[in-house]
Design an enzyme around this catalytic site. Structure first.
Site, PDB file in Angstrom:
ATOM      1  N   PRO A   9      37.606   5.634 -13.390  1.00 22.26           N
ATOM      2  CA  PRO A   9      38.496   4.943 -14.320  1.00 22.26           C
ATOM      3  C   PRO A   9      38.005   3.579 -14.775  1.00 22.26           C
ATOM      4  O   PRO A   9      37.437   2.814 -13.993  1.00 22.26           O
ATOM      5  CB  PRO A   9      39.802   4.798 -13.514  1.00 22.26           C
ATOM      6  CG  PRO A   9      39.418   5.002 -12.099  1.00 22.26           C
ATOM      7  CD  PRO A   9      38.252   5.936 -12.116  1.00 22.26           C
ATOM      8  N   ASN A  10      38.261   3.327 -16.050  1.00 23.05           N
ATOM      9  CA  ASN A  10      37.995   2.041 -16.707  1.00 23.05           C
ATOM     10  C   ASN A  10      36.523   1.769 -17.002  1.00 23.05           C
ATOM     11  O   ASN A  10      36.192   0.756 -17.618  1.00 23.05           O
ATOM     12  CB  ASN A  10      38.597   0.859 -15.912  1.00 23.05           C
ATOM     13  CG  ASN A  10      40.095   1.020 -15.736  1.00 23.05           C
ATOM     14  OD1 ASN A  10      40.804   1.176 -16.721  1.00 23.05           O
ATOM     15  ND2 ASN A  10      40.581   1.027 -14.505  1.00 23.05           N
ATOM     16  N   ARG A  17      35.506  -5.021 -20.646  1.00 20.01           N
ATOM     17  CA  ARG A  17      36.123  -5.241 -19.351  1.00 20.01           C
ATOM     18  C   ARG A  17      35.350  -6.279 -18.512  1.00 20.01           C
ATOM     19  O   ARG A  17      34.165  -6.055 -18.215  1.00 20.01           O
ATOM     20  CB  ARG A  17      36.069  -3.871 -18.668  1.00 20.01           C
ATOM     21  CG  ARG A  17      36.461  -3.848 -17.282  1.00 20.01           C
ATOM     22  CD  ARG A  17      36.199  -2.508 -16.641  1.00 20.01           C
ATOM     23  NE  ARG A  17      36.846  -2.560 -15.368  1.00 20.01           N
ATOM     24  CZ  ARG A  17      36.528  -1.826 -14.338  1.00 20.01           C
ATOM     25  NH1 ARG A  17      35.586  -0.908 -14.444  1.00 20.01           N
ATOM     26  NH2 ARG A  17      37.164  -1.961 -13.209  1.00 20.01           N
ATOM     27  N   TYR A  22      30.754  -7.003 -15.008  1.00 19.28           N
ATOM     28  CA  TYR A  22      30.136  -5.720 -15.375  1.00 19.28           C
ATOM     29  C   TYR A  22      29.155  -5.813 -16.540  1.00 19.28           C
ATOM     30  O   TYR A  22      28.578  -4.804 -16.942  1.00 19.28           O
ATOM     31  CB  TYR A  22      31.244  -4.703 -15.706  1.00 19.28           C
ATOM     32  CG  TYR A  22      32.218  -4.508 -14.555  1.00 19.28           C
ATOM     33  CD1 TYR A  22      31.797  -3.979 -13.343  1.00 19.28           C
ATOM     34  CD2 TYR A  22      33.554  -4.877 -14.676  1.00 19.28           C
ATOM     35  CE1 TYR A  22      32.680  -3.816 -12.283  1.00 19.28           C
ATOM     36  CE2 TYR A  22      34.452  -4.715 -13.625  1.00 19.28           C
ATOM     37  CZ  TYR A  22      34.007  -4.184 -12.435  1.00 19.28           C
ATOM     38  OH  TYR A  22      34.873  -4.026 -11.378  1.00 19.28           O
ATOM     39  N   ASN A  73      29.916   6.848  -9.610  1.00 24.10           N
ATOM     40  CA  ASN A  73      30.595   5.555  -9.520  1.00 24.10           C
ATOM     41  C   ASN A  73      32.082   5.871  -9.634  1.00 24.10           C
ATOM     42  O   ASN A  73      32.606   6.019 -10.735  1.00 24.10           O
ATOM     43  CB  ASN A  73      30.150   4.605 -10.636  1.00 24.10           C
ATOM     44  CG  ASN A  73      30.822   3.239 -10.510  1.00 24.10           C
ATOM     45  OD1 ASN A  73      31.759   3.075  -9.723  1.00 24.10           O
ATOM     46  ND2 ASN A  73      30.350   2.272 -11.273  1.00 24.10           N
ATOM     47  N   ALA A  76      37.652   2.427  -9.201  1.00 21.02           N
ATOM     48  CA  ALA A  76      38.752   2.082  -8.285  1.00 21.02           C
ATOM     49  C   ALA A  76      39.052   3.191  -7.283  1.00 21.02           C
ATOM     50  O   ALA A  76      39.520   2.919  -6.171  1.00 21.02           O
ATOM     51  CB  ALA A  76      40.002   1.744  -9.088  1.00 21.02           C
ATOM     52  N   GLU A  97      26.097   6.999  -4.270  1.00 22.28           N
ATOM     53  CA  GLU A  97      27.207   6.165  -4.760  1.00 22.28           C
ATOM     54  C   GLU A  97      26.626   4.937  -5.464  1.00 22.28           C
ATOM     55  O   GLU A  97      25.722   4.300  -4.931  1.00 22.28           O
ATOM     56  CB  GLU A  97      28.048   5.729  -3.556  1.00 22.28           C
ATOM     57  CG  GLU A  97      29.165   4.754  -3.866  1.00 22.28           C
ATOM     58  CD  GLU A  97      29.830   4.206  -2.586  1.00 22.28           C
ATOM     59  OE1 GLU A  97      29.274   4.372  -1.481  1.00 22.28           O
ATOM     60  OE2 GLU A  97      30.905   3.604  -2.707  1.00 22.28           O
ATOM     61  N   HIS A  99      27.646   1.279  -7.680  1.00 28.92           N
ATOM     62  CA  HIS A  99      28.586   0.298  -8.229  1.00 28.92           C
ATOM     63  C   HIS A  99      27.802  -0.724  -9.030  1.00 28.92           C
ATOM     64  O   HIS A  99      26.760  -1.205  -8.555  1.00 28.92           O
ATOM     65  CB  HIS A  99      29.372  -0.410  -7.120  1.00 28.92           C
ATOM     66  CG  HIS A  99      30.188   0.548  -6.313  1.00 28.92           C
ATOM     67  ND1 HIS A  99      31.343   1.101  -6.796  1.00 28.92           N
ATOM     68  CD2 HIS A  99      29.963   1.109  -5.103  1.00 28.92           C
ATOM     69  CE1 HIS A  99      31.816   1.949  -5.900  1.00 28.92           C
ATOM     70  NE2 HIS A  99      30.992   1.975  -4.863  1.00 28.92           N
ATOM     71  N   ARG A 106      33.127  -8.962  -2.951  1.00 28.55           N
ATOM     72  CA  ARG A 106      34.397  -9.073  -3.680  1.00 28.55           C
ATOM     73  C   ARG A 106      35.598  -8.959  -2.727  1.00 28.55           C
ATOM     74  O   ARG A 106      35.455  -9.181  -1.535  1.00 28.55           O
ATOM     75  CB  ARG A 106      34.410  -8.033  -4.808  1.00 28.55           C
ATOM     76  CG  ARG A 106      33.284  -8.311  -5.843  1.00 28.55           C
ATOM     77  CD  ARG A 106      33.290  -7.339  -6.990  1.00 28.55           C
ATOM     78  NE  ARG A 106      34.539  -7.415  -7.745  1.00 28.55           N
ATOM     79  CZ  ARG A 106      34.896  -6.522  -8.666  1.00 28.55           C
ATOM     80  NH1 ARG A 106      34.096  -5.500  -8.947  1.00 28.55           N
ATOM     81  NH2 ARG A 106      36.035  -6.656  -9.317  1.00 28.55           N
TER      82      ARG A 106
HETATM   83  C1  DQA Z   1      33.052  -0.684  -9.555  1.00 26.23           C
HETATM   84  C2  DQA Z   1      33.682  -1.549  -8.460  1.00 26.23           C
HETATM   85  C3  DQA Z   1      35.115  -1.114  -8.176  1.00 26.23           C
HETATM   86  O1  DQA Z   1      35.677  -1.913  -7.142  1.00 26.23           O
HETATM   87  C4  DQA Z   1      35.969  -1.246  -9.407  1.00 26.23           C
HETATM   88  O2  DQA Z   1      37.271  -0.755  -9.162  1.00 26.23           O
HETATM   89  C5  DQA Z   1      35.357  -0.593 -10.598  1.00 26.23           C
HETATM   90  C6  DQA Z   1      33.914  -0.673 -10.798  1.00 26.23           C
HETATM   91  C7  DQA Z   1      31.656  -1.158  -9.940  1.00 26.23           C
HETATM   92  O3  DQA Z   1      30.958  -0.412 -10.635  1.00 26.23           O
HETATM   93  O4  DQA Z   1      31.253  -2.288  -9.603  1.00 26.23           O
HETATM   94  O5  DQA Z   1      36.075  -0.088 -11.462  1.00 26.23           O
HETATM   95  O6  DQA Z   1      32.926   0.633  -9.050  1.00 26.23           O
END
Ligand code: DQA
Length: 144
Positions: A9-10, A17, A22, A73, A76, A97, A99, A106
């Site tokens: 998501p997002n 964002r 990011y 990825n 959240a 995985e 990020h 964080r």
């Molecule tokens: C994320 C880190 C997560 O904590 C966050 O909720 C994201 C992006 C990252 O790519 O740094 O949406 O996965």
């Protein structure tokens, strides 16, 4: 080799964002970068993004017997989803995985990752390059 890149998501909001976390490049530019690396290395790549946990679970299940490696990825859902962890365990496909941000630096609630219990490797804080590193890792280990 066939690699599935999954984004939670997002991540479709990249560029807009929280650019301090990011970056200012958008989701399309991430996809272009992944596709460029894949075509250079002869990888058959599929990229999928969803804001819905169940859709991501469906995509992981559909990868069974078809996909050689997954880059995920979960965004959240990293910090909440037992369902994604169980889906990865169910299909038993090598997974990395990723990020974009350095989650280790964080908030406390980002220190938990459910999928990490299954993933071979976690790459965090390397920006978009983390996806390339993850694909390269899978290619080196399983591409031959
Ligand atoms: C994320 C880190 C997560 O904590 C966050 O909720 C994201 C992006 C990252 O790519 O740094 O949406 O996965």
């Amino acid at each position: 080799m066939k690699i599935l890149v999954l984004n939670g998501p997002n991540l479709n909001m990249l560029g807009t964002r929280e650019p301090h976390l990011y970056g200012d490049r958008n989701y399309e530019s991430l996809c272009n970068m992944i596709n460029g690396f894949a075509s250079q290395k002869g990888i058959d790549v599929e990229i999928y993004q969803s804001n819905h946990e169940g859709c991501l679970v469906d995509k992981i299940q559909q990868a069974y017997g078809v996909i050689d490696g997954i880059v995920i990825n979960p965004a959240a859902y990293t910090h909440t989803s037992v369902a994604l962890l169980d889906a990865l365990k169910a299909v038993s496909i090598p997974t990395v995985e990723v990020h974009i941000s350095d989650v280790s630096k964080r908030e406390d609630f980002r220190q938990v990752s459910y999928v990490r219990n299954y993933c071979e490797k976690t790459i965090a804080g390397h920006g978009f390059d983390g996806y390339i590193e993850a694909m390269d890792y899978l290619l080196q280990k399983y591409g031959g």
